[in-house]
Write a protein that holds these residues in place. Structure first.
Motif, PDB file in Angstrom:
ATOM      1  N   LEU A  25      70.552  38.065 100.254  1.00  0.00           N
ATOM      2  CA  LEU A  25      71.593  37.293 100.942  1.00  0.00           C
ATOM      3  C   LEU A  25      72.420  36.477  99.944  1.00  0.00           C
ATOM      4  O   LEU A  25      73.638  36.334 100.105  1.00  0.00           O
ATOM      5  CB  LEU A  25      70.946  36.375 101.980  1.00  0.00           C
ATOM      6  N   TYR A  26      71.756  35.955  98.917  1.00  0.00           N
ATOM      7  CA  TYR A  26      72.446  35.174  97.889  1.00  0.00           C
ATOM      8  C   TYR A  26      73.440  36.056  97.134  1.00  0.00           C
ATOM      9  O   TYR A  26      74.599  35.673  96.893  1.00  0.00           O
ATOM     10  CB  TYR A  26      71.418  34.585  96.934  1.00  0.00           C
ATOM     11  N   ASN A  27      73.013  37.259  96.752  1.00  0.00           N
ATOM     12  CA  ASN A  27      73.915  38.178  96.053  1.00  0.00           C
ATOM     13  C   ASN A  27      75.120  38.534  96.911  1.00  0.00           C
ATOM     14  O   ASN A  27      76.257  38.592  96.419  1.00  0.00           O
ATOM     15  CB  ASN A  27      73.167  39.454  95.668  1.00  0.00           C
ATOM     16  N   LYS A  28      74.867  38.793  98.184  1.00  0.00           N
ATOM     17  CA  LYS A  28      75.959  39.123  99.101  1.00  0.00           C
ATOM     18  C   LYS A  28      76.937  37.957  99.195  1.00  0.00           C
ATOM     19  O   LYS A  28      78.171  38.154  99.168  1.00  0.00           O
ATOM     20  CB  LYS A  28      75.385  39.457 100.482  1.00  0.00           C
ATOM     21  N   ILE A 101      80.015  47.089 102.261  1.00  0.00           N
ATOM     22  CA  ILE A 101      79.248  47.240 103.498  1.00  0.00           C
ATOM     23  C   ILE A 101      78.331  46.040 103.697  1.00  0.00           C
ATOM     24  O   ILE A 101      78.075  45.263 102.770  1.00  0.00           O
ATOM     25  CB  ILE A 101      78.420  48.543 103.502  1.00  0.00           C
ATOM     26  N   SER A 102      77.841  45.904 104.923  1.00  0.00           N
ATOM     27  CA  SER A 102      77.042  44.734 105.294  1.00  0.00           C
ATOM     28  C   SER A 102      75.617  44.839 104.772  1.00  0.00           C
ATOM     29  O   SER A 102      75.127  45.933 104.451  1.00  0.00           O
ATOM     30  CB  SER A 102      77.021  44.579 106.818  1.00  0.00           C
ATOM     31  N   VAL A 103      74.940  43.691 104.718  1.00  0.00           N
ATOM     32  CA  VAL A 103      73.546  43.650 104.286  1.00  0.00           C
ATOM     33  C   VAL A 103      72.669  44.457 105.240  1.00  0.00           C
ATOM     34  O   VAL A 103      71.772  45.189 104.818  1.00  0.00           O
ATOM     35  CB  VAL A 103      73.054  42.191 104.202  1.00  0.00           C
ATOM     36  N   ALA A 104      72.938  44.325 106.538  1.00  0.00           N
ATOM     37  CA  ALA A 104      72.137  45.037 107.537  1.00  0.00           C
ATOM     38  C   ALA A 104      72.228  46.551 107.334  1.00  0.00           C
ATOM     39  O   ALA A 104      71.212  47.261 107.359  1.00  0.00           O
ATOM     40  CB  ALA A 104      72.604  44.658 108.942  1.00  0.00           C
ATOM     41  N   PHE A 105      73.436  47.055 107.122  1.00  0.00           N
ATOM     42  CA  PHE A 105      73.608  48.496 106.939  1.00  0.00           C
ATOM     43  C   PHE A 105      72.997  48.956 105.621  1.00  0.00           C
ATOM     44  O   PHE A 105      72.449  50.063 105.529  1.00  0.00           O
ATOM     45  CB  PHE A 105      75.093  48.854 107.000  1.00  0.00           C
ATOM     46  N   ILE A 106      73.067  48.116 104.596  1.00  0.00           N
ATOM     47  CA  ILE A 106      72.447  48.447 103.317  1.00  0.00           C
ATOM     48  C   ILE A 106      70.944  48.618 103.482  1.00  0.00           C
ATOM     49  O   ILE A 106      70.334  49.554 102.946  1.00  0.00           O
ATOM     50  CB  ILE A 106      72.757  47.363 102.261  1.00  0.00           C
ATOM     51  N   GLN A 107      70.319  47.711 104.249  1.00  0.00           N
ATOM     52  CA  GLN A 107      68.879  47.826 104.474  1.00  0.00           C
ATOM     53  C   GLN A 107      68.537  49.098 105.240  1.00  0.00           C
ATOM     54  O   GLN A 107      67.499  49.713 105.006  1.00  0.00           O
ATOM     55  CB  GLN A 107      68.371  46.602 105.239  1.00  0.00           C
ATOM     56  N   MET A 108      69.414  49.494 106.159  1.00  0.00           N
ATOM     57  CA  MET A 108      69.178  50.733 106.889  1.00  0.00           C
ATOM     58  C   MET A 108      69.281  51.945 105.963  1.00  0.00           C
ATOM     59  O   MET A 108      68.490  52.886 106.052  1.00  0.00           O
ATOM     60  CB  MET A 108      70.179  50.853 108.040  1.00  0.00           C
ATOM     61  N   LEU A 109      70.250  51.909 105.054  1.00  0.00           N
ATOM     62  CA  LEU A 109      70.398  53.005 104.100  1.00  0.00           C
ATOM     63  C   LEU A 109      69.202  53.086 103.152  1.00  0.00           C
ATOM     64  O   LEU A 109      68.850  54.169 102.674  1.00  0.00           O
ATOM     65  CB  LEU A 109      71.686  52.843 103.294  1.00  0.00           C
ATOM     66  N   LYS A 110      68.567  51.957 102.889  1.00  0.00           N
ATOM     67  CA  LYS A 110      67.420  51.948 101.983  1.00  0.00           C
ATOM     68  C   LYS A 110      66.220  52.696 102.558  1.00  0.00           C
ATOM     69  O   LYS A 110      65.245  52.944 101.837  1.00  0.00           O
ATOM     70  CB  LYS A 110      67.020  50.511 101.639  1.00  0.00           C
ATOM     71  N   PHE A 273      76.094  36.100 108.158  1.00  0.00           N
ATOM     72  CA  PHE A 273      77.382  36.789 107.984  1.00  0.00           C
ATOM     73  C   PHE A 273      77.810  37.367 109.334  1.00  0.00           C
ATOM     74  O   PHE A 273      77.437  38.494 109.675  1.00  0.00           O
ATOM     75  CB  PHE A 273      77.263  37.905 106.944  1.00  0.00           C
ATOM     76  N   PRO A 274      78.571  36.611 110.112  1.00  0.00           N
ATOM     77  CA  PRO A 274      78.933  37.025 111.483  1.00  0.00           C
ATOM     78  C   PRO A 274      79.665  38.360 111.549  1.00  0.00           C
ATOM     79  O   PRO A 274      79.648  39.021 112.587  1.00  0.00           O
ATOM     80  CB  PRO A 274      79.841  35.880 111.965  1.00  0.00           C
ATOM     81  N   GLU A 275      80.316  38.756 110.465  1.00  0.00           N
ATOM     82  CA  GLU A 275      81.045  40.027 110.494  1.00  0.00           C
ATOM     83  C   GLU A 275      80.098  41.228 110.510  1.00  0.00           C
ATOM     84  O   GLU A 275      80.527  42.361 110.760  1.00  0.00           O
ATOM     85  CB  GLU A 275      81.977  40.135 109.285  1.00  0.00           C
ATOM     86  N   SER A 276      78.816  40.992 110.233  1.00  0.00           N
ATOM     87  CA  SER A 276      77.822  42.066 110.251  1.00  0.00           C
ATOM     88  C   SER A 276      77.377  42.317 111.694  1.00  0.00           C
ATOM     89  O   SER A 276      76.487  41.634 112.205  1.00  0.00           O
ATOM     90  CB  SER A 276      76.616  41.702 109.383  1.00  0.00           C
ATOM     91  N   THR A 277      78.007  43.265 112.333  1.00  0.00           N
ATOM     92  CA  THR A 277      77.693  43.576 113.727  1.00  0.00           C
ATOM     93  C   THR A 277      76.754  44.777 113.799  1.00  0.00           C
ATOM     94  O   THR A 277      76.990  45.806 113.164  1.00  0.00           O
ATOM     95  CB  THR A 277      78.983  43.898 114.514  1.00  0.00           C
TER      96      THR A 277
END
Length: 376
Positions: A25-28, A101-110, A273-277
Protein backbone atom coordinates in the motif's frame (compact mmCIF):
# COMPACT_ATOMS: atom_id res chain seq x y z
CA UNK A 1 -2.42 -23.47 27.23
CA UNK A 2 -0.68 -21.97 24.20
CA UNK A 3 3.06 -22.55 24.21
CA UNK A 4 5.62 -19.79 23.87
CA UNK A 5 6.72 -21.19 20.52
CA UNK A 6 3.17 -21.08 19.15
CA UNK A 7 2.68 -17.51 20.36
CA UNK A 8 5.90 -16.43 18.66
CA UNK A 9 4.79 -18.16 15.47
CA UNK A 10 1.49 -16.28 15.45
CA UNK A 11 3.36 -13.05 16.21
CA UNK A 12 5.74 -13.56 13.28
CA UNK A 13 2.84 -14.34 10.95
CA UNK A 14 0.99 -11.22 12.09
CA UNK A 15 4.08 -9.06 11.61
CA UNK A 16 4.63 -10.53 8.13
CA UNK A 17 1.00 -9.90 7.08
CA UNK A 18 1.07 -6.32 8.40
CA UNK A 19 4.45 -5.48 6.87
CA UNK A 20 3.68 -7.06 3.51
CA UNK A 21 0.33 -5.31 3.24
CA UNK A 22 1.81 -2.05 4.47
CA UNK A 23 4.73 -2.07 2.00
CA UNK A 24 2.42 -2.77 -0.95
CA UNK A 25 0.00 0.00 0.00
CA UNK A 26 2.90 2.35 0.77
CA UNK A 27 4.48 1.73 -2.64
CA UNK A 28 1.16 2.34 -4.36
CA UNK A 29 0.66 5.59 -2.44
CA UNK A 30 4.18 6.84 -3.27
CA UNK A 31 4.00 5.95 -6.97
CA UNK A 32 0.41 6.95 -7.70
CA UNK A 33 -0.01 10.33 -9.48
CA UNK A 34 -3.19 10.85 -7.44
CA UNK A 35 -1.40 10.78 -4.08
CA UNK A 36 2.31 11.40 -3.38
CA UNK A 37 2.94 11.58 -7.13
CA UNK A 38 6.37 10.01 -7.52
CA UNK A 39 5.76 8.04 -10.75
CA UNK A 40 9.31 6.69 -10.97
CA UNK A 41 9.19 2.96 -10.12
CA UNK A 42 12.78 2.24 -11.13
CA UNK A 43 14.04 5.03 -8.89
CA UNK A 44 11.97 3.73 -5.97
CA UNK A 45 13.29 0.20 -6.52
CA UNK A 46 16.87 1.49 -6.66
CA UNK A 47 16.32 3.27 -3.35
CA UNK A 48 15.23 -0.05 -1.85
CA UNK A 49 18.24 -1.87 -3.29
CA UNK A 50 20.71 0.83 -2.28
CA UNK A 51 19.39 1.05 1.27
CA UNK A 52 19.30 -2.74 1.70
CA UNK A 53 22.80 -3.15 0.31
CA UNK A 54 24.15 -0.37 2.54
CA UNK A 55 22.61 -1.85 5.69
CA UNK A 56 23.94 -5.29 4.77
CA UNK A 57 27.43 -3.85 4.13
CA UNK A 58 27.56 -2.29 7.59
CA UNK A 59 26.27 -5.45 9.25
CA UNK A 60 28.79 -7.67 7.43
CA UNK A 61 31.90 -5.51 7.06
CA UNK A 62 31.70 -2.89 9.82
CA UNK A 63 29.79 -4.43 12.74
CA UNK A 64 30.63 -8.01 11.68
CA UNK A 65 27.25 -9.35 12.80
CA UNK A 66 27.67 -12.21 10.32
CA UNK A 67 30.63 -13.43 8.31
CA UNK A 68 30.56 -13.10 4.51
CA UNK A 69 29.97 -16.23 2.49
CA UNK A 70 32.76 -18.07 0.72
CA UNK A 71 32.03 -16.35 -2.56
CA UNK A 72 34.24 -17.04 -5.54
CA UNK A 73 34.27 -15.10 -8.80
CA UNK A 74 32.89 -18.16 -10.62
CA UNK A 75 29.90 -18.43 -8.25
CA UNK A 76 29.29 -14.68 -8.40
CA UNK A 77 29.43 -14.57 -12.19
CA UNK A 78 27.35 -17.69 -12.85
CA UNK A 79 24.88 -17.47 -9.95
CA UNK A 80 24.59 -14.07 -8.27
CA UNK A 81 24.62 -11.97 -11.44
CA UNK A 82 21.84 -13.81 -13.37
CA UNK A 83 19.69 -14.18 -10.24
CA UNK A 84 20.12 -10.48 -9.46
CA UNK A 85 19.17 -9.57 -13.03
CA UNK A 86 15.85 -11.39 -12.88
CA UNK A 87 15.26 -10.20 -9.33
CA UNK A 88 15.74 -6.58 -10.39
CA UNK A 89 13.44 -7.15 -13.37
CA UNK A 90 10.67 -8.61 -11.23
CA UNK A 91 10.80 -5.64 -8.85
CA UNK A 92 10.97 -3.12 -11.70
CA UNK A 93 8.00 -4.53 -13.62
CA UNK A 94 6.00 -5.21 -10.47
CA UNK A 95 6.39 -1.67 -9.14
CA UNK A 96 5.67 -0.16 -12.57
CA UNK A 97 2.30 -1.96 -12.60
CA UNK A 98 1.18 0.27 -9.69
CA UNK A 99 1.09 3.22 -12.09
CA UNK A 100 -1.61 1.60 -14.22
CA UNK A 101 -3.73 -0.87 -12.22
CA UNK A 102 -5.16 -1.13 -8.72
CA UNK A 103 -3.63 -2.98 -5.77
CA UNK A 104 -6.65 -5.30 -5.62
CA UNK A 105 -6.30 -6.34 -9.26
CA UNK A 106 -2.54 -6.78 -8.85
CA UNK A 107 -3.15 -9.22 -5.99
CA UNK A 108 -5.60 -11.13 -8.17
CA UNK A 109 -3.03 -11.35 -10.96
CA UNK A 110 -0.49 -12.70 -8.47
CA UNK A 111 -2.57 -15.87 -8.36
CA UNK A 112 -0.65 -16.69 -11.55
CA UNK A 113 2.59 -17.10 -9.59
CA UNK A 114 2.22 -20.90 -9.13
CA UNK A 115 1.43 -21.18 -12.86
CA UNK A 116 4.53 -19.20 -13.83
CA UNK A 117 6.76 -21.07 -11.40
CA UNK A 118 5.47 -24.47 -12.52
CA UNK A 119 6.04 -23.62 -16.19
CA UNK A 120 9.54 -22.26 -15.56
CA UNK A 121 10.42 -25.31 -13.46
CA UNK A 122 9.26 -27.65 -16.25
CA UNK A 123 11.21 -25.69 -18.87
CA UNK A 124 14.36 -25.72 -16.74
CA UNK A 125 13.95 -29.40 -15.93
CA UNK A 126 13.55 -29.06 -12.15
CA UNK A 127 9.97 -30.34 -12.21
CA UNK A 128 8.04 -32.80 -14.33
CA UNK A 129 4.89 -32.06 -16.31
CA UNK A 130 2.15 -33.76 -14.31
CA UNK A 131 -1.46 -33.97 -15.38
CA UNK A 132 -2.92 -33.10 -11.96
CA UNK A 133 -0.76 -29.99 -11.54
CA UNK A 134 -1.35 -28.95 -15.16
CA UNK A 135 -5.14 -29.08 -14.67
CA UNK A 136 -4.78 -26.93 -11.55
CA UNK A 137 -2.76 -24.42 -13.52
CA UNK A 138 -5.53 -24.25 -16.13
CA UNK A 139 -8.08 -23.63 -13.37
CA UNK A 140 -5.98 -20.82 -11.89
CA UNK A 141 -5.50 -19.24 -15.32
CA UNK A 142 -9.22 -19.49 -16.07
CA UNK A 143 -10.02 -17.71 -12.80
CA UNK A 144 -7.54 -14.92 -13.53
CA UNK A 145 -9.05 -14.45 -17.01
CA UNK A 146 -12.54 -14.07 -15.51
CA UNK A 147 -11.21 -11.66 -12.87
CA UNK A 148 -9.50 -9.60 -15.60
CA UNK A 149 -12.68 -9.53 -17.67
CA UNK A 150 -14.57 -8.14 -14.67
CA UNK A 151 -12.00 -5.43 -13.93
CA UNK A 152 -13.61 -2.02 -14.48
CA UNK A 153 -10.32 -0.15 -14.84
CA UNK A 154 -8.56 -2.83 -16.86
CA UNK A 155 -5.31 -1.59 -18.38
CA UNK A 156 -3.37 -3.68 -20.87
CA UNK A 157 -0.02 -2.01 -20.16
CA UNK A 158 -0.30 -2.46 -16.41
CA UNK A 159 -1.41 -6.08 -16.78
CA UNK A 160 1.51 -6.85 -19.09
CA UNK A 161 3.96 -5.24 -16.65
CA UNK A 162 2.59 -7.25 -13.72
CA UNK A 163 2.54 -10.56 -15.60
CA UNK A 164 6.08 -9.94 -16.86
CA UNK A 165 7.20 -9.27 -13.29
CA UNK A 166 5.54 -12.50 -12.14
CA UNK A 167 7.34 -14.59 -14.75
CA UNK A 168 10.65 -12.84 -14.00
CA UNK A 169 10.24 -13.67 -10.32
CA UNK A 170 9.32 -17.27 -11.16
CA UNK A 171 12.43 -17.60 -13.30
CA UNK A 172 14.53 -16.13 -10.48
CA UNK A 173 13.21 -18.76 -8.08
CA UNK A 174 13.94 -21.58 -10.50
CA UNK A 175 17.40 -20.20 -11.28
CA UNK A 176 18.10 -19.93 -7.56
CA UNK A 177 17.46 -23.64 -7.29
CA UNK A 178 19.25 -24.65 -10.50
CA UNK A 179 22.33 -22.44 -10.12
CA UNK A 180 22.93 -22.57 -6.38
CA UNK A 181 21.83 -26.14 -5.73
CA UNK A 182 25.27 -27.67 -6.35
CA UNK A 183 27.44 -24.85 -5.01
CA UNK A 184 27.14 -25.58 -1.29
CA UNK A 185 26.73 -21.84 -0.67
CA UNK A 186 25.86 -20.68 2.84
CA UNK A 187 23.63 -17.61 2.89
CA UNK A 188 21.41 -15.88 5.40
CA UNK A 189 19.20 -12.81 4.79
CA UNK A 190 22.03 -10.40 5.59
CA UNK A 191 24.66 -11.98 3.37
CA UNK A 192 22.16 -12.51 0.56
CA UNK A 193 21.33 -8.80 0.69
CA UNK A 194 25.04 -8.06 0.82
CA UNK A 195 25.69 -9.83 -2.48
CA UNK A 196 22.46 -9.47 -4.45
CA UNK A 197 21.16 -5.99 -3.59
CA UNK A 198 24.19 -4.06 -5.00
CA UNK A 199 24.18 -6.21 -8.14
CA UNK A 200 20.45 -5.57 -8.62
CA UNK A 201 21.10 -1.85 -8.14
CA UNK A 202 23.62 -1.93 -11.01
CA UNK A 203 21.18 -3.74 -13.30
CA UNK A 204 18.49 -1.16 -12.53
CA UNK A 205 20.85 1.73 -13.25
CA UNK A 206 20.78 1.17 -17.04
CA UNK A 207 16.97 1.39 -17.51
CA UNK A 208 16.88 4.22 -14.95
CA UNK A 209 19.47 6.20 -16.91
CA UNK A 210 17.61 5.69 -20.19
CA UNK A 211 13.99 5.93 -19.06
CA UNK A 212 13.66 7.95 -15.85
CA UNK A 213 16.66 10.22 -15.43
CA UNK A 214 15.81 12.45 -18.44
CA UNK A 215 12.31 13.00 -17.05
CA UNK A 216 13.63 13.84 -13.60
CA UNK A 217 15.74 16.65 -15.04
CA UNK A 218 12.83 18.45 -16.71
CA UNK A 219 9.98 17.80 -14.26
CA UNK A 220 9.32 18.94 -10.73
CA UNK A 221 9.60 15.72 -8.74
CA UNK A 222 9.13 16.06 -4.99
CA UNK A 223 11.59 14.15 -2.86
CA UNK A 224 10.86 13.74 0.84
CA UNK A 225 13.78 12.02 2.58
CA UNK A 226 11.62 10.73 5.44
CA UNK A 227 9.03 9.25 3.09
CA UNK A 228 11.62 7.29 1.13
CA UNK A 229 13.63 6.33 4.22
CA UNK A 230 10.57 4.92 5.98
CA UNK A 231 9.46 3.19 2.77
CA UNK A 232 12.85 1.49 2.32
CA UNK A 233 13.00 0.62 6.02
CA UNK A 234 9.60 -1.09 5.86
CA UNK A 235 10.69 -3.06 2.79
CA UNK A 236 13.87 -4.16 4.58
CA UNK A 237 11.89 -5.18 7.66
CA UNK A 238 9.56 -7.20 5.42
CA UNK A 239 12.51 -9.18 4.11
CA UNK A 240 13.60 -10.17 7.62
CA UNK A 241 10.04 -10.97 8.68
CA UNK A 242 9.80 -13.44 5.79
CA UNK A 243 13.00 -15.08 7.04
CA UNK A 244 11.51 -15.44 10.53
CA UNK A 245 8.23 -16.82 9.18
CA UNK A 246 10.04 -19.43 7.07
CA UNK A 247 12.08 -20.46 10.10
CA UNK A 248 9.07 -20.83 12.38
CA UNK A 249 6.33 -22.32 10.24
CA UNK A 250 5.62 -25.02 7.69
CA UNK A 251 4.65 -24.73 4.05
CA UNK A 252 0.90 -25.01 4.66
CA UNK A 253 0.94 -22.29 7.34
CA UNK A 254 2.90 -19.96 5.08
CA UNK A 255 0.46 -20.47 2.20
CA UNK A 256 -2.59 -19.91 4.42
CA UNK A 257 -0.99 -16.71 5.76
CA UNK A 258 -0.35 -15.57 2.19
CA UNK A 259 -3.97 -16.14 1.18
CA UNK A 260 -5.20 -14.32 4.30
CA UNK A 261 -2.86 -11.43 3.53
CA UNK A 262 -4.19 -11.18 -0.03
CA UNK A 263 -7.81 -10.95 1.12
CA UNK A 264 -6.94 -8.37 3.79
CA UNK A 265 -4.94 -6.37 1.26
CA UNK A 266 -7.71 -6.42 -1.32
CA UNK A 267 -10.21 -5.18 1.29
CA UNK A 268 -7.86 -2.48 2.63
CA UNK A 269 -6.95 -1.23 -0.84
CA UNK A 270 -10.60 -0.52 -1.67
CA UNK A 271 -10.87 1.57 1.50
CA UNK A 272 -7.58 3.47 1.20
CA UNK A 273 -7.82 3.93 -2.58
CA UNK A 274 -11.52 4.57 -3.39
CA UNK A 275 -10.87 4.35 -7.13
CA UNK A 276 -10.16 0.62 -6.67
CA UNK A 277 -13.59 -0.83 -7.40
CA UNK A 278 -14.17 -4.57 -7.04
CA UNK A 279 -16.88 -6.21 -9.15
CA UNK A 280 -18.68 -9.52 -8.73
CA UNK A 281 -16.73 -10.98 -11.65
CA UNK A 282 -13.50 -9.95 -9.89
CA UNK A 283 -14.51 -11.89 -6.80
CA UNK A 284 -15.79 -14.92 -8.74
CA UNK A 285 -12.66 -15.10 -10.88
CA UNK A 286 -10.36 -14.71 -7.90
CA UNK A 287 -12.30 -17.38 -5.97
CA UNK A 288 -11.89 -19.81 -8.89
CA UNK A 289 -8.18 -19.05 -9.12
CA UNK A 290 -7.86 -19.47 -5.37
CA UNK A 291 -9.48 -22.92 -5.57
CA UNK A 292 -6.82 -23.91 -8.08
CA UNK A 293 -4.06 -22.55 -5.84
CA UNK A 294 -5.46 -24.42 -2.81
CA UNK A 295 -5.55 -27.67 -4.77
CA UNK A 296 -2.01 -27.01 -5.98
CA UNK A 297 -0.85 -26.48 -2.40
CA UNK A 298 -2.58 -29.71 -1.34
CA UNK A 299 -0.84 -31.73 -4.04
CA UNK A 300 2.54 -30.21 -3.18
CA UNK A 301 1.94 -30.93 0.53
CA UNK A 302 1.32 -34.57 -0.36
CA UNK A 303 4.68 -34.61 -2.13
CA UNK A 304 6.37 -33.25 0.98
CA UNK A 305 5.03 -35.79 3.48
CA UNK A 306 7.20 -38.75 2.43
CA UNK A 307 10.34 -36.73 3.24
CA UNK A 308 9.40 -36.23 6.87
CA UNK A 309 11.39 -38.22 9.42
CA UNK A 310 9.45 -41.37 10.43
CA UNK A 311 8.47 -41.57 14.07
CA UNK A 312 9.25 -37.95 14.81
CA UNK A 313 6.47 -36.36 16.81
CA UNK A 314 5.07 -32.88 16.31
CA UNK A 315 6.44 -31.88 19.72
CA UNK A 316 9.94 -33.03 18.78
CA UNK A 317 9.83 -31.12 15.49
CA UNK A 318 8.60 -28.00 17.30
CA UNK A 319 11.41 -28.31 19.85
CA UNK A 320 14.00 -28.64 17.08
CA UNK A 321 12.49 -25.65 15.30
CA UNK A 322 12.65 -23.47 18.40
CA UNK A 323 16.25 -24.46 19.15
CA UNK A 324 17.38 -23.81 15.59
CA UNK A 325 15.29 -20.77 14.71
CA UNK A 326 18.34 -18.51 14.92
CA UNK A 327 20.60 -20.75 12.85
CA UNK A 328 21.98 -19.73 9.50
CA UNK A 329 20.23 -21.26 6.51
CA UNK A 330 22.52 -23.57 4.54
CA UNK A 331 22.33 -24.65 0.95
CA UNK A 332 23.25 -28.32 0.99
CA UNK A 333 24.69 -29.71 -2.22
CA UNK A 334 23.43 -33.16 -1.21
CA UNK A 335 19.78 -32.06 -1.38
CA UNK A 336 17.28 -34.01 -3.40
CA UNK A 337 17.38 -32.39 -6.84
CA UNK A 338 14.51 -34.37 -8.31
CA UNK A 339 11.80 -33.62 -5.79
CA UNK A 340 12.75 -29.95 -5.26
CA UNK A 341 11.87 -30.35 -1.61
CA UNK A 342 13.88 -29.35 1.39
CA UNK A 343 13.50 -29.32 5.14
CA UNK A 344 13.77 -25.97 6.86
CA UNK A 345 14.34 -26.06 10.60
CA UNK A 346 12.69 -29.46 10.90
CA UNK A 347 9.79 -28.55 8.62
CA UNK A 348 9.45 -29.30 4.93
CA UNK A 349 9.08 -26.33 2.63
CA UNK A 350 9.29 -26.40 -1.13
CA UNK A 351 11.68 -23.82 -2.48
CA UNK A 352 9.34 -22.96 -5.31
CA UNK A 353 6.19 -22.76 -3.20
CA UNK A 354 7.29 -20.56 -0.34
CA UNK A 355 6.27 -16.92 0.16
CA UNK A 356 6.01 -14.98 -3.09
CA UNK A 357 6.25 -11.33 -2.18
CA UNK A 358 7.84 -9.15 -4.83
CA UNK A 359 7.59 -6.07 -2.62
CA UNK A 360 10.41 -7.25 -0.36
CA UNK A 361 13.91 -6.06 -1.32
CA UNK A 362 15.05 -9.66 -1.16
CA UNK A 363 13.09 -12.83 -0.57
CA UNK A 364 14.93 -15.76 0.99
CA UNK A 365 13.80 -18.79 -0.98
CA UNK A 366 13.69 -21.81 1.24
CA UNK A 367 16.06 -23.74 -0.97
CA UNK A 368 17.74 -20.79 -2.54
CA UNK A 369 18.95 -19.75 0.88
CA UNK A 370 18.41 -22.99 2.66
CA UNK A 371 17.81 -26.60 2.22
CA UNK A 372 18.70 -28.12 5.55
CA UNK A 373 19.68 -26.76 8.87
CA UNK A 374 22.84 -28.53 9.88
CA UNK A 375 22.80 -30.14 13.31
CA UNK A 376 23.98 -27.97 16.17
Amino acid sequence: MISKHLLLTYLYLLVYILLSSGVILYNKWVLSPKYFNFPLPITLTMIHMGFSGLVAFFLVRVFKVVAPAKMTFEIYATCVIPISAFFASSLWFGNTAYLFISVAFIQMLKSLMPVATFLMAVVCGTDKLRCDLFLNMLLVSFGVVISSYGEIHFNVVGTVYQCTGIFAEALRLVLTQVLLQKKGLTLNPITSLYYIAPCSFVFLFVPWYLLEMPGMEVSQIQFNIWIFFSNALCALALNFSIFLVIGRTGAVTIRVAGVLKDWILIALSTVIFPESTITKLNIIGYAIALCGVVMYNYLKAKDVRPSQIPGESITERATKTEKRSSNVYVLDENSNNNSSLGGTNGRNISQLDVIFDEEAPLIPSSKGLSSRTKPS
